[in-house]
Design a protein around this motif. Sequence first.
Motif, PDB file in Angstrom:
ATOM      1  N   MET A  47       0.894  -1.244  -0.235  1.00  0.00           N
ATOM      2  CA  MET A  47      -0.010   0.078  -0.045  1.00  0.00           C
ATOM      3  C   MET A  47       0.801   1.253   0.075  1.00  0.00           C
ATOM      4  O   MET A  47       2.218   0.976   0.131  1.00  0.00           O
ATOM      5  N   MET A  48       0.084   2.476  -0.273  1.00  0.00           N
ATOM      6  CA  MET A  48       0.709   3.720  -0.095  1.00  0.00           C
ATOM      7  C   MET A  48       0.034   4.545   0.823  1.00  0.00           C
ATOM      8  O   MET A  48      -1.346   4.580   0.654  1.00  0.00           O
ATOM      9  N   ILE A  49       0.621   5.693   1.185  1.00  0.00           N
ATOM     10  CA  ILE A  49      -0.281   6.635   2.179  1.00  0.00           C
ATOM     11  C   ILE A  49      -0.634   7.816   1.028  1.00  0.00           C
ATOM     12  O   ILE A  49       0.316   8.391   0.640  1.00  0.00           O
ATOM     13  N   ARG A  50      -1.459   8.217   1.035  1.00  0.00           N
ATOM     14  CA  ARG A  50      -2.211   9.394   0.142  1.00  0.00           C
ATOM     15  C   ARG A  50      -2.072  10.563   1.131  1.00  0.00           C
ATOM     16  O   ARG A  50      -3.083  11.313   1.613  1.00  0.00           O
ATOM     17  N   GLN A  51      -0.903  11.137   1.010  1.00  0.00           N
ATOM     18  CA  GLN A  51      -0.776  12.274   1.709  1.00  0.00           C
ATOM     19  C   GLN A  51      -1.603  13.665   1.183  1.00  0.00           C
ATOM     20  O   GLN A  51      -1.789  14.561   1.921  1.00  0.00           O
ATOM     21  N   ASP A  52      -1.829  13.560   0.110  1.00  0.00           N
ATOM     22  CA  ASP A  52      -2.479  14.708  -0.753  1.00  0.00           C
ATOM     23  C   ASP A  52      -4.138  14.677  -0.337  1.00  0.00           C
ATOM     24  O   ASP A  52      -4.797  15.566  -0.718  1.00  0.00           O
ATOM     25  N   LEU A  53      -4.683  13.649   0.290  1.00  0.00           N
ATOM     26  CA  LEU A  53      -5.967  13.616   0.743  1.00  0.00           C
ATOM     27  C   LEU A  53      -6.095  13.850   2.192  1.00  0.00           C
ATOM     28  O   LEU A  53      -5.073  13.541   2.893  1.00  0.00           O
ATOM     29  N   GLU A  55      -6.388  13.172   6.168  1.00  0.00           N
ATOM     30  CA  GLU A  55      -6.191  12.338   6.953  1.00  0.00           C
ATOM     31  C   GLU A  55      -5.331  11.268   6.585  1.00  0.00           C
ATOM     32  O   GLU A  55      -5.051  10.066   7.191  1.00  0.00           O
ATOM     33  N   GLY A  56      -4.649  11.410   5.254  1.00  0.00           N
ATOM     34  CA  GLY A  56      -3.883  10.207   4.662  1.00  0.00           C
ATOM     35  C   GLY A  56      -4.422   9.148   4.764  1.00  0.00           C
ATOM     36  O   GLY A  56      -3.680   7.972   5.081  1.00  0.00           O
TER      37      GLY A  56
END
Length: 674
Positions: A47-53, A55-56
């Motif tokens: 997986m990866m963390i969506r920092q652009d959204l 609460e990531g």
Amino acid sequence: MLKPRVQVRQRQRPPLHLLPLGGCGEIGMNLTLYGYQDHWIAVDCGMMIRQDLPEGPLQVPDTESLASLGICPEMLVITHGHEDHIGAVAWLWPKWRCPIIATPLAAGLLRAKFAERELETSSLQIIEVDEGFESGPFALRLLPLTHSIPESCSLLIVTPEYRVMHTGDWKLDPEPLIGEPTDPERYQALAPVDLVVGDSTNAPLPGHSRSEGEVARALEKTLAGCRGRVVVTCFASNLARILALGRAAARNGRRVTLLGRSMERMVRVARGLGYLEDFPPLVPVKDLGYLPPEEVMVIATGSQGEPRAALSRLANSRHPDFELAAGDTVIFSSKAIPGNELAIGKLHNALTRLGVGIMEEKQFPDLHASGHPAQEELRTFYGWLKPTRLLPVHGEYRHQLAHTQVAQSLGIEAPLIPVNGDVIRLDAQGLSVEKRLTLQERIIEHDKVRPLDSMDRRARARLGRHGSVSLALPLTLQEAGWVRIGRLMLDVSGTARLDEDSFAEWLDDTLAGLETTDIDTVKQQLNSRINRWLRNHLRHEPVLFLHVMTMGDLFFGGRPRRFGWSLTRSSTERPASIIASRISASLRSLAISSSRRCSSSSAFCSMTSLMTSESLCSCSMDNWRAAARATFLLRAIFSRDSAVILLPPPCGRNWNPMRDTIVDWMLQQSISLN
């Protein structure tokens, strides 16, 4: 006359198919499928963390199109235990229900994830490094290859026609703190191979990546020069770095505490497998206040600016047991993952406002070592394997392009830069793309895998820049000043989570300091002060919806009074049970008509509309609960409209105890429906 020659056709070899669903054109979320004669295996599932959204949220690969292609992996092989290689297994594997092959550490981490989601673990099969196994026509072997986590492996994939080396994440570390250096002879014995599917993350960088041994010495030296408390942040799965920090702390007379659930879990699993044997004893975070500052070192998650991670909570003074102060030092023993620069910048600003010193990789490069190969390591490794072709994965386009250029300089064919969804064919003519699947972005939301289309992304990004905070505040004026009634009724949407305990303490102190008795002035002063508090603690200013109520609004006698909007026009002669049923019916119709304009994610209703009746005093508590429960259902429908609260007027000597019981119960209901 010449006799006709007999023409012998070359036997047509079945092709090998590759299908990357993650990790191509991006950092993280690695998943690659291999197919041979309709038999498929999967390698890694991250997986990866969506920092652009806001609460990531976690993003996982899109596997929905596999069923339409008749693809279902017969085996999942894990190369190592990093989240970008195992983080999506618990979400995607239940569709496949295939055997999972992993080394002991990766299997231990997966077992913990499966337990959290209540999945059975019988499909987990543990093998040792350098052990062979099979799946249909595939002969497979996990080979040791150094990285920043123990038991990291490459995967040798052999079919009757092809030999492929899937490298996973790797580097050539001459001084790893855990495990042995990579053995050149093991890989030289495999040469030549038909294809390398290789890590591109550091391909643009010349030279050789730094050794973990060098970083350990630099950390020990740096720690000796620090005054006050020290917080070091790194990736939770970088066990070699965590071990180096533990040793450096012990040699500098500091006690160690871990902050972050993922790091605590990683250390716990590693210790259970015999790693980190000389790691010093841990101090509970609640006991740090008893230690002198120069004896404290905290290892925390959150190096990428994740809003819910331990370091962000410290930077925004939201941790319940530990606070940073001027003179403390935060060391970033990590590198920014592309795309996280903005979040990390906000984190640095928050730390700077606290007067905390920051040491990061750009100014102090010796404090971090990458776990991926630079150009000289690529050349050395390919000199051992002598591959015919390269398929560059594990990186953004610029990383893949640089990897391609390094390979071509060595005479290796590298005709493709794959993207996620490419169905790639390897045959006698080389590599080619047969077709490209259309993939959707999928995130974990409300404990489910959900699609995220472009419109949702724009809306979420816009909300992430501002967000909203809604606060219903029942107050009473006492001799000592304004006092808040009941627990905090707070709804936060589209912004970082608030530490409600610290906010409640600050709010109580602020109320006690207000000198006015005018409720409008109270609301005006609170509005500006709460906005300032939110701005200082969230580092941005969300939209605030503040609803202030006084006890004078809640309790009154005489004729019925109404404030704002209500569902019924009159309630003077109707028992609570009838009112409850009418409210419920109205809610059903309102839910339909309001669904387009109201967002359930930011639902919040203030308690400002009141209806009372003399006849309600004789109603039973069960009827009162039924009526009140219906009114609080409004909170799930409207974002800023008023809810209805039914309260009897003061009538007779039984009112006071009944009033307290009803109000306490209603406040509890409002909190339970937040």
